[in-house]
Design a protein around this motif. Structure first.
Motif, PDB file in Angstrom:
ATOM      1  N   GLY A  22       0.795  -1.218   0.000  1.00  0.00           N
ATOM      2  CA  GLY A  22       0.000   0.000   0.000  1.00  0.00           C
ATOM      3  C   GLY A  22       0.826   1.265   0.000  1.00  0.00           C
ATOM      4  O   GLY A  22       0.301   2.359   0.238  1.00  0.00           O
ATOM      5  N   TRP A  23       2.107   1.151  -0.246  1.00  0.00           N
ATOM      6  CA  TRP A  23       3.014   2.306  -0.161  1.00  0.00           C
ATOM      7  C   TRP A  23       4.048   2.181  -1.276  1.00  0.00           C
ATOM      8  O   TRP A  23       5.197   1.896  -1.061  1.00  0.00           O
ATOM      9  N   THR A  24       3.591   2.374  -2.497  1.00  0.00           N
ATOM     10  CA  THR A  24       4.437   2.123  -3.657  1.00  0.00           C
ATOM     11  C   THR A  24       5.269   3.347  -4.017  1.00  0.00           C
ATOM     12  O   THR A  24       4.879   4.493  -3.757  1.00  0.00           O
ATOM     13  N   VAL A  25       6.404   3.092  -4.635  1.00  0.00           N
ATOM     14  CA  VAL A  25       7.303   4.166  -5.051  1.00  0.00           C
ATOM     15  C   VAL A  25       6.703   4.944  -6.211  1.00  0.00           C
ATOM     16  O   VAL A  25       6.779   6.171  -6.267  1.00  0.00           O
TER      17      VAL A  25
ATOM     18  N   ASN B 201       3.559   0.663  -9.935  1.00  0.00           N
ATOM     19  CA  ASN B 201       3.951  -0.512  -9.147  1.00  0.00           C
ATOM     20  C   ASN B 201       2.752  -1.178  -8.478  1.00  0.00           C
ATOM     21  O   ASN B 201       2.811  -2.355  -8.120  1.00  0.00           O
ATOM     22  N   GLY B 202       1.675  -0.426  -8.289  1.00  0.00           N
ATOM     23  CA  GLY B 202       0.519  -0.962  -7.593  1.00  0.00           C
ATOM     24  C   GLY B 202      -0.070  -2.185  -8.267  1.00  0.00           C
ATOM     25  O   GLY B 202      -0.665  -3.042  -7.602  1.00  0.00           O
ATOM     26  N   GLY B 203       0.101  -2.288  -9.583  1.00  0.00           N
ATOM     27  CA  GLY B 203      -0.440  -3.424 -10.306  1.00  0.00           C
ATOM     28  C   GLY B 203       0.167  -4.742  -9.891  1.00  0.00           C
ATOM     29  O   GLY B 203      -0.462  -5.799 -10.049  1.00  0.00           O
ATOM     30  N   LEU B 204       1.371  -4.707  -9.343  1.00  0.00           N
ATOM     31  CA  LEU B 204       2.025  -5.941  -8.922  1.00  0.00           C
ATOM     32  C   LEU B 204       1.271  -6.606  -7.777  1.00  0.00           C
ATOM     33  O   LEU B 204       1.270  -7.834  -7.661  1.00  0.00           O
ATOM     34  N   TYR B 205       0.620  -5.800  -6.928  1.00  0.00           N
ATOM     35  CA  TYR B 205      -0.062  -6.327  -5.747  1.00  0.00           C
ATOM     36  C   TYR B 205      -1.554  -6.531  -5.979  1.00  0.00           C
ATOM     37  O   TYR B 205      -2.281  -6.914  -5.072  1.00  0.00           O
ATOM     38  N   SER B 206      -2.021  -6.246  -7.189  1.00  0.00           N
ATOM     39  CA  SER B 206      -3.416  -6.437  -7.551  1.00  0.00           C
ATOM     40  C   SER B 206      -3.685  -7.914  -7.797  1.00  0.00           C
ATOM     41  O   SER B 206      -2.753  -8.718  -7.915  1.00  0.00           O
ATOM     42  N   PRO B 207      -4.955  -8.329  -7.880  1.00  0.00           N
ATOM     43  CA  PRO B 207      -5.246  -9.731  -8.203  1.00  0.00           C
ATOM     44  C   PRO B 207      -4.561 -10.204  -9.479  1.00  0.00           C
ATOM     45  O   PRO B 207      -4.025 -11.319  -9.521  1.00  0.00           O
ATOM     46  N   ALA B 208      -4.548  -9.353 -10.514  1.00  0.00           N
ATOM     47  CA  ALA B 208      -3.889  -9.742 -11.766  1.00  0.00           C
ATOM     48  C   ALA B 208      -2.382  -9.880 -11.568  1.00  0.00           C
ATOM     49  O   ALA B 208      -1.750 -10.802 -12.100  1.00  0.00           O
ATOM     50  N   GLY B 209      -1.792  -8.960 -10.792  1.00  0.00           N
ATOM     51  CA  GLY B 209      -0.353  -9.031 -10.553  1.00  0.00           C
ATOM     52  C   GLY B 209       0.041 -10.247  -9.743  1.00  0.00           C
ATOM     53  O   GLY B 209       1.053 -10.898 -10.021  1.00  0.00           O
ATOM     54  N   LEU B 210      -0.749 -10.576  -8.740  1.00  0.00           N
ATOM     55  CA  LEU B 210      -0.459 -11.757  -7.928  1.00  0.00           C
ATOM     56  C   LEU B 210      -0.637 -13.030  -8.747  1.00  0.00           C
ATOM     57  O   LEU B 210       0.083 -14.011  -8.537  1.00  0.00           O
ATOM     58  N   ALA B 211      -1.583 -13.021  -9.687  1.00  0.00           N
ATOM     59  CA  ALA B 211      -1.756 -14.181 -10.564  1.00  0.00           C
ATOM     60  C   ALA B 211      -0.524 -14.382 -11.430  1.00  0.00           C
ATOM     61  O   ALA B 211      -0.090 -15.519 -11.669  1.00  0.00           O
TER      62      ALA B 211
ATOM     63  N   PRO C  31      -3.324  -6.652   6.705  1.00  0.00           N
ATOM     64  CA  PRO C  31      -4.244  -7.792   6.678  1.00  0.00           C
ATOM     65  C   PRO C  31      -4.958  -7.920   5.336  1.00  0.00           C
ATOM     66  O   PRO C  31      -5.263  -9.024   4.886  1.00  0.00           O
ATOM     67  N   GLY C  32      -5.217  -6.779   4.686  1.00  0.00           N
ATOM     68  CA  GLY C  32      -5.864  -6.818   3.382  1.00  0.00           C
ATOM     69  C   GLY C  32      -5.016  -7.520   2.349  1.00  0.00           C
ATOM     70  O   GLY C  32      -5.542  -8.251   1.488  1.00  0.00           O
ATOM     71  N   PHE C  33      -3.703  -7.325   2.396  1.00  0.00           N
ATOM     72  CA  PHE C  33      -2.830  -7.990   1.434  1.00  0.00           C
ATOM     73  C   PHE C  33      -2.762  -9.486   1.712  1.00  0.00           C
ATOM     74  O   PHE C  33      -2.705 -10.297   0.774  1.00  0.00           O
ATOM     75  N   GLU C  34      -2.777  -9.869   2.978  1.00  0.00           N
ATOM     76  CA  GLU C  34      -2.838 -11.297   3.298  1.00  0.00           C
ATOM     77  C   GLU C  34      -4.080 -11.921   2.687  1.00  0.00           C
ATOM     78  O   GLU C  34      -4.034 -13.017   2.108  1.00  0.00           O
ATOM     79  N   ARG C  35      -5.195 -11.222   2.785  1.00  0.00           N
ATOM     80  CA  ARG C  35      -6.446 -11.714   2.186  1.00  0.00           C
ATOM     81  C   ARG C  35      -6.331 -11.802   0.665  1.00  0.00           C
ATOM     82  O   ARG C  35      -6.792 -12.774   0.048  1.00  0.00           O
ATOM     83  N   ASP C  36      -5.685 -10.803   0.061  1.00  0.00           N
ATOM     84  CA  ASP C  36      -5.513 -10.818  -1.388  1.00  0.00           C
ATOM     85  C   ASP C  36      -4.668 -12.013  -1.836  1.00  0.00           C
ATOM     86  O   ASP C  36      -4.936 -12.617  -2.885  1.00  0.00           O
ATOM     87  N   LEU C  37      -3.660 -12.346  -1.057  1.00  0.00           N
ATOM     88  CA  LEU C  37      -2.823 -13.503  -1.395  1.00  0.00           C
ATOM     89  C   LEU C  37      -3.644 -14.791  -1.359  1.00  0.00           C
ATOM     90  O   LEU C  37      -3.528 -15.642  -2.249  1.00  0.00           O
ATOM     91  N   ARG C  38      -4.461 -14.935  -0.351  1.00  0.00           N
ATOM     92  CA  ARG C  38      -5.308 -16.130  -0.255  1.00  0.00           C
ATOM     93  C   ARG C  38      -6.308 -16.182  -1.414  1.00  0.00           C
ATOM     94  O   ARG C  38      -6.539 -17.229  -2.014  1.00  0.00           O
ATOM     95  N   ASN C  39      -6.882 -15.027  -1.731  1.00  0.00           N
ATOM     96  CA  ASN C  39      -7.848 -14.977  -2.823  1.00  0.00           C
ATOM     97  C   ASN C  39      -7.196 -15.295  -4.168  1.00  0.00           C
ATOM     98  O   ASN C  39      -7.871 -15.771  -5.091  1.00  0.00           O
ATOM     99  N   ALA C  40      -5.887 -15.034  -4.274  1.00  0.00           N
ATOM    100  CA  ALA C  40      -5.159 -15.336  -5.505  1.00  0.00           C
ATOM    101  C   ALA C  40      -4.760 -16.809  -5.589  1.00  0.00           C
ATOM    102  O   ALA C  40      -4.142 -17.232  -6.563  1.00  0.00           O
ATOM    103  N   GLY C  41      -5.115 -17.600  -4.568  1.00  0.00           N
ATOM    104  CA  GLY C  41      -4.835 -19.027  -4.595  1.00  0.00           C
ATOM    105  C   GLY C  41      -3.585 -19.454  -3.864  1.00  0.00           C
ATOM    106  O   GLY C  41      -3.240 -20.639  -3.873  1.00  0.00           O
ATOM    107  N   PHE C  42      -2.879 -18.506  -3.225  1.00  0.00           N
ATOM    108  CA  PHE C  42      -1.696 -18.877  -2.458  1.00  0.00           C
ATOM    109  C   PHE C  42      -2.103 -19.574  -1.165  1.00  0.00           C
ATOM    110  O   PHE C  42      -3.170 -19.296  -0.598  1.00  0.00           O
TER     111      PHE C  42
END
Length: 243
Positions: free
Chosen positions: A164-167, A171-181, A202-213
């Motif tokens: 949530g604190w990109t340079v 860069n934000g796309g890397l942490y999006s559902p598409a980027g995690l895929a 905690p939101g990013f942890e949830r995103d990782l799980r939602n991406a199938g990790f």
């Protein structure tokens, strides 16, 4: 206003003096301005006015690599891609470990590459860069992951101060559902994604799980001041992804 990130140090063995930092190099490229400066015994990297990291310690940057390797158990000669060269702590840690096979670093800033190859940061990574396992790739990490067919056993990403604190905004796309895929596609079966952050999410942890990790978890690394640094760790299993 967001707090100033410490980016890794758990202790500060060398104090910066009260005098102003000395700018050693300043360059403007396609992603904005990047600055290398000296402040007492410390070398510091600033990107677009945002303090990224310095040479005070680097414990969490080193742990980013060692924690990923621990998750791979006894897999022989695993390959690792380190996203972001920075001051070189993660690269130096990887090169010091004989278990790693192929070690690749993706760094989009030509200035950072120059500072390591023949500039002020050379002393920190000269031995690692001489290692035949090591390859530096001058490229944007997000674009590289989307375009290459290569797979790695571990992706160790440290290009921002956190999801949530990109340079830069792109860069934000890397942490999006598409980027995690895309990250999942670039990992081998049972491979590990490790992401550095200056704060919990905690939101990013949830995103990782939602991406199938699977086995999504965080490791906190105490710092000298402020909240601990955080490493996000997640495993990729093809069967889970395809189900």
């Amino acid at each position: 206003m967001a707090p100033t990130p410490t980016h890794g140090p758990s202790t500060v063995p060398a104090r910066a003096p009260d005098s102003a930092p000395e700018v050693l190099d300043r360059r403007r490229g396609p992603h904005g301005e990047v600055v290398l400066r000296r402040h007492g015994d410390l070398l510091q990297i600033i990107a677009n006015g945002c303090f990224l990291m310095d040479t005070s310690d680097g414990r969490s940057e080193r742990l980013l690599v060692t924690a990923a390797l621990e998750e791979l158990d006894e897999r022989p000669s695993p390959a690792v891609l380190i996203g972001g060269l920075g001051v070189g702590f993660s690269l130096a840690e990887a090169a010091a470990e004989p278990r790693w096979g192929r070690i690749e670093v993706a760094e989009r800033e030509a200035a950072v590459l120059d500072w390591h190859r023949d500039g002020p940061l050379r002393a920190l990574t000269a031995e690692a860069l001489a290692d035949p396992r090591v390859r530096l790739t001058g490229t944007d990490l997000t674009q590289y992951l989307r375009s290459t067919p290569t797979r790695w056993d571990a992706l160790c990403l440290d290009i921002d101060n956190g999801p949530g604190w990109t340079v830069t905004e792109d860069n934000g796309g890397l942490y999006s559902p598409a980027g995690l895929a895309v990250c999942a596609e670039r990992l081998t079966e049972g491979g590990v994604l490790a992401v550095w952050s200056a704060h919990p999410s905690p939101g990013f942890e949830r995103d990782l799980r939602n991406a199938g990790f699977t086995r999504v978890r965080t490791r906190e690394v105490p710092v000298a001041r402020g909240v601990p640094d955080v490493l996000f760790l997640a495993s990729h299993h093809l069967a889970r992804q395809d189900s």
